[in-house]
Motif scaffolding. Structure first.
Motif, PDB file in Angstrom:
ATOM      1  N   MET A 298       0.827  -1.209   0.000  1.00  0.00           N
ATOM      2  CA  MET A 298       0.000   0.000   0.000  1.00  0.00           C
ATOM      3  C   MET A 298       0.856   1.251   0.000  1.00  0.00           C
ATOM      4  N   GLU A 299       1.950   1.197   0.748  1.00  0.00           N
ATOM      5  CA  GLU A 299       2.845   2.355   0.792  1.00  0.00           C
ATOM      6  C   GLU A 299       3.643   2.480  -0.507  1.00  0.00           C
ATOM      7  N   ASP A 300       4.234   1.391  -0.952  1.00  0.00           N
ATOM      8  CA  ASP A 300       5.106   1.436  -2.127  1.00  0.00           C
ATOM      9  C   ASP A 300       4.342   1.803  -3.395  1.00  0.00           C
ATOM     10  N   GLU A 301       3.106   1.313  -3.539  1.00  0.00           N
ATOM     11  CA  GLU A 301       2.326   1.539  -4.756  1.00  0.00           C
ATOM     12  C   GLU A 301       1.305   2.670  -4.598  1.00  0.00           C
ATOM     13  N   GLN A 302       1.373   3.383  -3.464  1.00  0.00           N
ATOM     14  CA  GLN A 302       0.492   4.538  -3.208  1.00  0.00           C
ATOM     15  C   GLN A 302      -0.982   4.172  -3.454  1.00  0.00           C
ATOM     16  N   ILE A 303      -1.386   3.084  -2.826  1.00  0.00           N
ATOM     17  CA  ILE A 303      -2.716   2.524  -3.061  1.00  0.00           C
ATOM     18  C   ILE A 303      -3.824   3.465  -2.597  1.00  0.00           C
ATOM     19  N   VAL A 304      -3.616   4.156  -1.485  1.00  0.00           N
ATOM     20  CA  VAL A 304      -4.668   5.041  -0.971  1.00  0.00           C
ATOM     21  C   VAL A 304      -4.937   6.177  -1.957  1.00  0.00           C
ATOM     22  N   ALA A 305      -3.876   6.816  -2.428  1.00  0.00           N
ATOM     23  CA  ALA A 305      -4.043   7.902  -3.405  1.00  0.00           C
ATOM     24  C   ALA A 305      -4.631   7.379  -4.706  1.00  0.00           C
ATOM     25  N   ARG A 306      -4.246   6.182  -5.079  1.00  0.00           N
ATOM     26  CA  ARG A 306      -4.765   5.577  -6.310  1.00  0.00           C
ATOM     27  C   ARG A 306      -6.261   5.313  -6.199  1.00  0.00           C
ATOM     28  N   ALA A 307      -6.696   4.808  -5.044  1.00  0.00           N
ATOM     29  CA  ALA A 307      -8.126   4.560  -4.831  1.00  0.00           C
ATOM     30  C   ALA A 307      -8.912   5.863  -4.886  1.00  0.00           C
ATOM     31  N   ARG A 308      -8.343   6.904  -4.325  1.00  0.00           N
ATOM     32  CA  ARG A 308      -9.019   8.210  -4.337  1.00  0.00           C
ATOM     33  C   ARG A 308      -9.168   8.729  -5.768  1.00  0.00           C
ATOM     34  N   THR A 309      -8.099   8.672  -6.548  1.00  0.00           N
ATOM     35  CA  THR A 309      -8.124   9.192  -7.917  1.00  0.00           C
ATOM     36  C   THR A 309      -9.036   8.362  -8.819  1.00  0.00           C
ATOM     37  N   THR A 310      -8.875   7.046  -8.775  1.00  0.00           N
ATOM     38  CA  THR A 310      -9.688   6.166  -9.624  1.00  0.00           C
ATOM     39  C   THR A 310     -11.148   6.232  -9.209  1.00  0.00           C
ATOM     40  N   GLY A 311     -11.383   6.323  -7.908  1.00  0.00           N
ATOM     41  CA  GLY A 311     -12.757   6.422  -7.419  1.00  0.00           C
ATOM     42  C   GLY A 311     -13.443   7.695  -7.872  1.00  0.00           C
ATOM     43  N   GLU A 312     -12.708   8.806  -7.841  1.00  0.00           N
ATOM     44  CA  GLU A 312     -13.279  10.077  -8.307  1.00  0.00           C
ATOM     45  C   GLU A 312     -13.634  10.003  -9.788  1.00  0.00           C
ATOM     46  N   LEU A 313     -12.774   9.344 -10.574  1.00  0.00           N
ATOM     47  CA  LEU A 313     -13.048   9.187 -12.006  1.00  0.00           C
ATOM     48  C   LEU A 313     -14.306   8.348 -12.225  1.00  0.00           C
TER      49      LEU A 313
ATOM     50  N   ILE B  57      -7.732  -1.417  -9.620  1.00  0.00           N
ATOM     51  CA  ILE B  57      -8.327  -1.220 -10.946  1.00  0.00           C
ATOM     52  C   ILE B  57      -7.752   0.050 -11.569  1.00  0.00           C
ATOM     53  N   ASP B  58      -7.753   0.082 -12.900  1.00  0.00           N
ATOM     54  CA  ASP B  58      -7.159   1.217 -13.603  1.00  0.00           C
ATOM     55  C   ASP B  58      -8.197   1.927 -14.470  1.00  0.00           C
ATOM     56  N   GLU B  59      -7.753   2.914 -15.204  1.00  0.00           N
ATOM     57  CA  GLU B  59      -8.667   3.717 -16.019  1.00  0.00           C
ATOM     58  C   GLU B  59      -9.373   2.876 -17.084  1.00  0.00           C
ATOM     59  N   ALA B  60      -8.676   1.888 -17.633  1.00  0.00           N
ATOM     60  CA  ALA B  60      -9.304   1.014 -18.627  1.00  0.00           C
ATOM     61  C   ALA B  60     -10.445   0.210 -18.003  1.00  0.00           C
ATOM     62  N   ASP B  61     -10.269  -0.228 -16.760  1.00  0.00           N
ATOM     63  CA  ASP B  61     -11.335  -0.950 -16.064  1.00  0.00           C
ATOM     64  C   ASP B  61     -12.531  -0.038 -15.819  1.00  0.00           C
ATOM     65  N   VAL B  62     -12.256   1.215 -15.460  1.00  0.00           N
ATOM     66  CA  VAL B  62     -13.332   2.184 -15.256  1.00  0.00           C
ATOM     67  C   VAL B  62     -14.121   2.360 -16.548  1.00  0.00           C
ATOM     68  N   GLU B  63     -13.420   2.540 -17.656  1.00  0.00           N
ATOM     69  CA  GLU B  63     -14.099   2.734 -18.938  1.00  0.00           C
ATOM     70  C   GLU B  63     -14.915   1.501 -19.321  1.00  0.00           C
ATOM     71  N   ARG B  64     -14.359   0.333 -19.046  1.00  0.00           N
ATOM     72  CA  ARG B  64     -15.086  -0.905 -19.353  1.00  0.00           C
ATOM     73  C   ARG B  64     -16.385  -0.971 -18.553  1.00  0.00           C
ATOM     74  N   PHE B  65     -16.323  -0.639 -17.270  1.00  0.00           N
ATOM     75  CA  PHE B  65     -17.532  -0.696 -16.471  1.00  0.00           C
ATOM     76  C   PHE B  65     -18.554   0.335 -16.939  1.00  0.00           C
ATOM     77  N   VAL B  66     -18.125   1.566 -17.162  1.00  0.00           N
ATOM     78  CA  VAL B  66     -19.057   2.626 -17.562  1.00  0.00           C
ATOM     79  C   VAL B  66     -19.704   2.286 -18.901  1.00  0.00           C
ATOM     80  N   ASP B  67     -18.940   1.761 -19.848  1.00  0.00           N
ATOM     81  CA  ASP B  67     -19.503   1.368 -21.142  1.00  0.00           C
ATOM     82  C   ASP B  67     -20.553   0.274 -20.971  1.00  0.00           C
ATOM     83  N   ALA B  68     -20.240  -0.719 -20.146  1.00  0.00           N
ATOM     84  CA  ALA B  68     -21.180  -1.819 -19.920  1.00  0.00           C
ATOM     85  C   ALA B  68     -22.431  -1.334 -19.211  1.00  0.00           C
TER      86      ALA B  68
END
Length: 461
Positions: A319-334, A420-431
């Motif tokens: 979580m620290e090395d991959e900045q998981i908390v910040a990543r969840a915040r950014t991906t979640g906002e998107l 999850i990444d931006e491509a996963d977000v786009e896949r979900f929104v499209d579906a």
């Protein structure tokens, strides 16, 4: 001399029996339910936020095993930590020594909540809650615990006593002394505290059932009220903790909130090993463990086992090395913003809410006459059927696994792996857009399936 156990061979020869084995030997309603809604898939392997079936089809996981797979499945760092700890042949669970791994994991956990001092390690979220309830009642000398309407804190007897859903409680009484209060209602909380017998309020900063966030300022004001009446605040972070909502803990979204006890589980081991943690203030632990005679007054046979502790340390490191908390915040906002932008487009879409990667999508009564008639028909049969009608084609047609947020709720909850990444977000929104288009077209497959659900709902009454 024992014969060699070959797990791979066993699965190869008996794996195809999986649904029949569950029907004969486990909960028979699970395979029945999965067959009914077409969720009886056979997944062969998984990695990160994805599954694959025997044909090599890729499925996107927006459920994360009810939140336990915070880092997705089979993260290499966590996997290696488990191999390493097994290869070390540690003298684990002797019960009469002090191994280093529990102390090291407690130290790392407490660094994220510096107002807390000590940790008890158990095996599940419900066990973390049971620990908090016991500690709060003993530390205050009071019997009653308050909880919020629609709360979910687990299904063992103590945690069931603070469960806000009657469907889970029915038939299991008598439970512990308890009283529900509406989430956000400080007046109701004050009325109960004035009776002088309240040990604590337990609260999810964001409720899992329906994805309802506590109102701004509520947790801090509740904490002040509780402390004024010598009662404790318990934060249930079993689902919301470890970065899920875009902060390490969800209570940290509000300044000045410092719970007396915090419950953690689910994602702490990366989904590999059952583990939980109850974090608390020094004076509470010292009151419970007040003498050598009381050293085992609260314990767990598998608590603090080496595999769970190693996995927990690896998870926090990732979580620290991959900045998981910040990543969840950014991906979640998107993800949330993309979904919220659809509200004006689809009359059946009522709300999108949540924080980070804990998002609720709520459906509501449409305005057009044709859709309103169909909506009313579903609601008459059983509330929550439309949300199920959305979940099923997301899996069947788009290979995306989601869940309805609770019984009789027209809400889908998204709690995907935090990787999850931006491509996963786009896949979900499209579906999701495609499913909504189908629902609003007035035709076809979704409403046909709705009739199947109505028959099942009526037959089950």
């Amino acid at each position: 001399m024992s014969t060699e156990f070959d797990l791979e061979a066993l699965l190869a020869t008996r794996g195809a029996e999986r649904y029949d084995l569950h029907t004969r030997h486990l909960n028979p309603q699970l395979p029945r339910m999965l067959h009914t809604i077409g969720f009886d898939k056979v997944y062969e392997r998984a990695e990160g936020a994805h599954f694959w079936d025997a044909e090599g089809n890729d499925y996107l996981d927006m459920l994360a095993g009810f939140g336990v797979m915070g880092l997705g499945r089979h993260h290499p760092v966590v996997r290696k930590a488990l191999h390493d700890v097994l290869d070390l042949n540690l003298a684990d669970l002797t019960r009469f020594d002090c191994q280093p791994l529990p102390g090291l994991l407690a130290e790392r956990l407490l660094a994220h909540s510096p107002h807390l001092d000590r940790v008890f390690f158990g095996n599940s979220g419900t066990e973390a809650v049971e620990t908090a309830l016991k500690f709060a009642r003993f530390a205050t000398g009071r019997p009653r615990v308050l909880y919020c309407d629609h709360a979910f804190h687990g299904l063992t007897t103590g945690s069931l006593s603070v469960n806000g859903e009657n469907g889970f409680r029915d038939g299991f009484a008598p439970l512990l002394p308890d009283t529900p209060v509406p989430l956000g209602d400080l007046d109701a909380l004050a009325r109960e505290l004035k009776k002088g017998d309240v040990a604590a309020l337990i609260v999810e900063p964001i409720q899992g059932k329906g994805v309802h966030e506590s109102p701004t300022g509520y947790l801090r004001a509740a904490q002040e009220l509780l402390h004024r009446h010598k009662a404790l605040l318990i934060a249930d972070e079993v689902q919301t903790g470890l970065g899920r909502t875009g902060d390490f803990y969800a209570y940290q979204h509000e300044d000045g909130v410092e719970p007396d006890l915090v419950c953690v589980a689910k994602a702490l081991s990366g989904g590999y090993v059952p583990v939980s943690a109850t974090l608390g203030k020094d004076w509470i632990f010292k009151k419970v463990y007040s003498s050598m005679d009381r050293v085992l007054v609260h314990s767990a046979s598998f608590g603090s086992n080496a595999q769970a502790m190693a996995a927990g340390l690896a998870v926090l490191s990732v979580m620290e090395d991959e900045q998981i908390v910040a990543r969840a915040r950014t991906t979640g906002e998107l993800l949330k913003s993309r979904l919220a932008a659809l509200i004006g487009t689809y009359e059946l879409l009522a709300d999108v809410r949540g924080r980070g990667l804990m998002i609720g999508i709520e459906f509501g009564r449409p305005d057009s006459l044709k859709l309103r008639g169909r909506w009313t028909m579903l609601q008459a049969a059983r509330k929550g059927l439309f949300a199920q009608m959305v979940v099923v084609p997301l899996l069947q047609r788009h290979r995306i696994l989601t869940q309805v947020s609770g019984d009789h709720l027209e809400v889908i909850k998204l709690i995907p792996p935090l990787v999850i990444d931006e491509a996963d977000v786009e896949r979900f929104v499209d579906a999701f857009t495609a499913v909504m288009d189908d629902a609003h077209s007035g035709g076809g497959l979704m409403w046909d399936f709705g009739r199947t659900l109505i028959k099942q709902a009526v037959a089950g009454r």
